[in-house]
Motif scaffolding. Structure first.
Motif, PDB file in Angstrom:
ATOM      1  N   LEU A   1       0.836  -1.206   0.000  1.00 43.16           N
ATOM      2  CA  LEU A   1       0.000   0.000   0.000  1.00 43.16           C
ATOM      3  C   LEU A   1       0.872   1.257   0.000  1.00 43.16           C
ATOM      4  O   LEU A   1       0.600   2.221  -0.719  1.00 43.16           O
TER       5      LEU A   1
ATOM      6  N   ALA B   1       2.371   1.791  -3.372  1.00 41.21           N
ATOM      7  CA  ALA B   1       1.417   2.403  -4.296  1.00 41.21           C
ATOM      8  C   ALA B   1       1.372   3.909  -4.071  1.00 41.21           C
ATOM      9  O   ALA B   1       1.334   4.692  -5.021  1.00 41.21           O
ATOM     10  N   ARG B   2       1.390   4.303  -2.795  1.00 41.73           N
ATOM     11  CA  ARG B   2       1.370   5.734  -2.489  1.00 41.73           C
ATOM     12  C   ARG B   2       2.648   6.412  -3.006  1.00 41.73           C
ATOM     13  O   ARG B   2       2.599   7.517  -3.549  1.00 41.73           O
TER      14      ARG B   2
ATOM     15  N   ARG C   1       4.381   5.479  -5.559  1.00 42.16           N
ATOM     16  CA  ARG C   1       4.267   5.601  -7.020  1.00 42.16           C
ATOM     17  C   ARG C   1       3.359   6.765  -7.414  1.00 42.16           C
ATOM     18  O   ARG C   1       3.594   7.450  -8.397  1.00 42.16           O
ATOM     19  N   ARG C   2       2.315   6.996  -6.624  1.00 44.33           N
ATOM     20  CA  ARG C   2       1.396   8.096  -6.943  1.00 44.33           C
ATOM     21  C   ARG C   2       2.022   9.455  -6.682  1.00 44.33           C
ATOM     22  O   ARG C   2       1.785  10.403  -7.399  1.00 44.33           O
TER      23      ARG C   2
END
Ligand SMILES: Nc1ncnc2c1ncn2[C@@H]1O[C@H](COP(=O)(O)OP(=O)(O)O)[C@@H](O)[C@H]1O
Ligand SMILES: [Mg+2]
Lengths: 446, 233
Positions: free
Chosen positions: B81, B84-85, B87-88
């Motif tokens: 998780l 993913a953050r 990458r964002r």
């Protein structure tokens, strides 16, 4: 991702394979439609049956008899009977007391007696029955010729069809005609002789009374328990009571030696506001010292029967829905395969596994929701069509129409929720497969 | 520049694939430090492990051994998780095959990272417009990728990578599908972005001449190993 963005993307994806997704959704709709159609018939039939029975007065009535009034073959003569301390006489006072009890709508005796009537100068012997006001809504008078008593005290009579044919084969011509009822009136000897009330006997005096025929009905409605449909001349109960005819139980009263001026009843029918109140009221009546029983157990059996019927219907239509579920699984698995690269891009741009999973869940839920709504409408239409067809048939048989299909709001809500729930379950595998997809593999340049 | 903490530090990073008996070492014990604001070109023949290394920096993949430290955080220790953050918020990516979603307009394609980052709706339109202006495509905002030339599609992909204002831009052969003039235009664009708003860029390429013209430094890979990490000029 926010729900709005998720559903935005989900709708966009659903539109991209619009034919396939529509067909899948239609599959869900067909499953839901069969579920709703079957259940609407189940619910409709149940409502029809229970409302007919409720109106018949069988399930909101309690049958009350005096405890001492043991008339079975085993009962000995009065002298040898051990007196029950709590036992009470079922007389006018008791009747008034019962009618004052909470939730009691009506208390009435079963009044029926055999007597002679004169019509057109000729005598006929027949059974007369007193009809309580509430029997008007029982449904048995629904298809009658003429109309119900204009008031509880009207000198009006309704004839049972068979009896009416004896008077005149052309039954409709009877309505409005005059009828003479000859009956025996009970008169207390004590009152005449100046004795203290209750100590004397009574004599039987012959009397006559005029009635206007206002209707003809197929059968006497079952007014509570007791005589089912054997009354052939129906008159308002209040009138029947004032006639104070020498009834069967009056003769028993004489035999028993209890000859009070007040009439004592062999039985009373107690109607309560709803069948759910029967049990408590029944218990209270027993506490008061009467015998009481009801047909509650039969209604429980009936409810059980409809539960089983509903379960069977649900199982049948669940098969259709299960097939639809497999359709969703198939469609979504195909979508995952086709959208491998897109899922990879989303992950590269920062989508978490959870976002991808939710995206597929929303797509499944949308198909379930749309399928559920469309299916409920189709199912409702199927139910209406069957009900319409049934009524066309009933009309052709000269029977009054019934509503055998019912889609209550809870069924609408439940079937849509069910469709969404099932679709979400179907989305479980494809969604987790999409979420587990390795973005590096998905994005590999070929 | 050298006084700032490094944007990326690779410490003995390996990534291997086990295929039955054999072990393929796609990245084999690579250590490399990329200072903040640098434009690094990663060169090497096909299959030398460049893309694998870039995906490790992007947090799309995890190293078998070693540590990838980006902006002070060890990616190998992050939850999926948190990755993913990362990458964002920290990384923007550009690919050889553009990877735009074909049924979305340019506006929608560029908006995608903003949706994922849960940026306020009211703010999105302006940020999308700004990003498309930055790559000179604001007039094509309602077009679909298929209506654009390859260079324009890649510029859209760059706008999409920029829209979340990342610290690190990762590009895997961004000119690989473009003719040389268009490729040069893309690299000129990346170079401008490196200066303003200011970004660390890691670009995989096998075109040494272009790399020498635009990058600050060239690192060369061969067979999973880092062969050289010398400066370009
Ligand atoms: N999933 C995988 N399974 C097995 N081998 C892989 C996998 N991904 C990459 N490789 C191998 O790792 C090596 C490096 O690949 P890659 O990083 O894509 O090279 P480059 O981008 O430099 O061309 C290649 O030999 C490739 O075959
Ligand atoms: Mg590569």
């Amino acid at each position: 991702m926010k729900l709005r963005d998720l559903s935005d993307l989900a709708f966009r994806n659903l539109r991209e394979a619009v034919l396939r997704n529509s067909l899948t959704t239609l599959g869900v709709a067909v499953g839901v439609a069969s579920l709703v159609a079957m259940l609407s018939l189940g619910v409709g039939l149940q409502q029809l049956a229970t409302s007919r029975l409720a109106r018949s007065g069988l399930f909101d009535s309690i049958f009350v008899t005096p405890k001492t009034n043991l008339r079975g073959p085993g009962a000995g003569p009065p002298a040898t009977r051990t007196p029950d301390a709590k036992a009470r006489l079922l007389d006018a006072d008791a009747r008034a007391e019962i009618s004052r009890m909470p939730n009691v709508v009506e208390v009435y005796p079963q009044i029926r007696f055999f007597t002679e009537v004169r019509y057109d100068g000729k005598p006929y012997a027949t059974m007369v029955a007193g009809m309580p006001e509430s029997s008007k809504v029982s449904g048995a008078f629904d298809g009658m010729q003429g109309h119900f008593f204009s008031s509880a005290n009207a000198d009006e009579a309704i004839l049972q069809a068979e009896f009416a044919k004896e008077l005149n084969p052309q039954t409709s011509s009877l309505i409005g005609k005059d009828l003479i009822l000859r009956y025996a009136e009970r008169q207390s000897l004590g009152a005449q002789g100046g004795d203290a009330a209750g100590s004397g006997g009574f004599s039987v005096v012959p009397k006559e009374k005029h009635f206007v025929i206002i209707g003809v009905v197929e059968t006497e409605p079952a007014s509570g328990f007791g005589g089912f449909g054997n009354g052939r001349l129906l008159i308002p109960l209040t009138i029947a009571e004032t006639l104070r005819a020498a009834q069967v139980n009056d003769l028993r009263d004489i035999l028993r030696g209890s000859s009070s001026d007040k009439p004592s009843y062999s039985s009373l029918t107690v109607r309560v506001k709803s069948p759910s109140l029967v049990e408590a009221t029944e218990a209270k009546l027993k506490d008061l010292g009467f015998s009481a029983f009801s047909l509650l157990d039969i209604s429980k059996t009936l409810r059980g029967f409809f539960k089983v019927l509903d379960i069977l219907l649900v199982i049948f239509s669940s098969v259709a829905l299960a097939v639809a579920t497999l359709g969703i699984v198939n469609t979504l698995v195909m979508a995952v395969l086709e959208r491998r690269r897109e899922i990879g891009v989303l992950k590269a741009l920062g989508a978490a596994d959870r976002d991808v999973k939710q995206l597929f869940f929303v797509e499944a839920a949308v198909m379930g929701l749309v399928g559920g709504i469309v299916g409920t409408v189709i199912g409702w239409l199927i139910g209406r069509t069957i009900a319409f067809g049934t009524n066309v048939y009933l009309h052709s048989q000269n029977l009054s129409s019934v509503d055998i299909s019912s889609v209550p709001w809870w069924l609408v809500l439940l079937s849509i929720l069910f469709a969404v729930g099932v679709s979400l379950a179907a989305g479980l595998y494809p969604a987790s497969r999409a979420a587990r997809l390795d973005p590096v593999q998905a994005l590999r340049y070929e | 520049m050298t006084e700032l903490p490094p944007a990326i530090r690779l410490e003995s990073v390996s990534r291997q694939y086990t295929m039955g008996e054999s072990v393929i070492r796609a990245v084999n014990d690579v250590s490399l430090t990329i200072p903040s604001g640098e434009f690094l070109a990663l060169l090497g023949s096909s299959g030398s492990g460049k893309s694998t290394l870039l995906n490790l920096i992007a947090g799309l993949d995890r190293p078998s051994t070693g540590a990838v430290i980006a902006q002070g955080n060890d990616l190998s220790k992050m939850s999926s998780l948190a990755l993913a953050r990362y990458r964002r918020q920290t990384v923007g990516m550009v690919f050889q095959s553009f990877n735009l979603l074909p049924r979305m307009t340019l506006e929608e394609n560029v908006e995608l990272p903003l949706r994922l980052a849960e940026v306020d709706r009211s703010e999105r339109a302006t940020r999308v417009r700004e990003a498309l202006q930055r790559v000179g495509l604001e007039k094509r905002i309602g077009h679909r990728p298929s209506e654009l030339s390859g260079g324009e599609q890649q510029r859209t992909a760059v706008a999409r990578a920029l829209v979340n204002r990342p610290k690190i831009l990762l590009a895997d052969e961004p000119t690989g599908n473009l003719d040389s003039a268009t490729g040069e235009a893309i690299l000129t664009l990346l170079r401008e972005i490196q200066k303003n708003p200011g970004m660390t860029i890691v670009m995989v390429t096998h075109e040494r001449i272009l790399a020498e013209r635009f990058a600050d430094r060239l690192a060369v890979m061969g067979d999973g190993k880092l062969l050289s990490n010398g400066a370009a000029r």
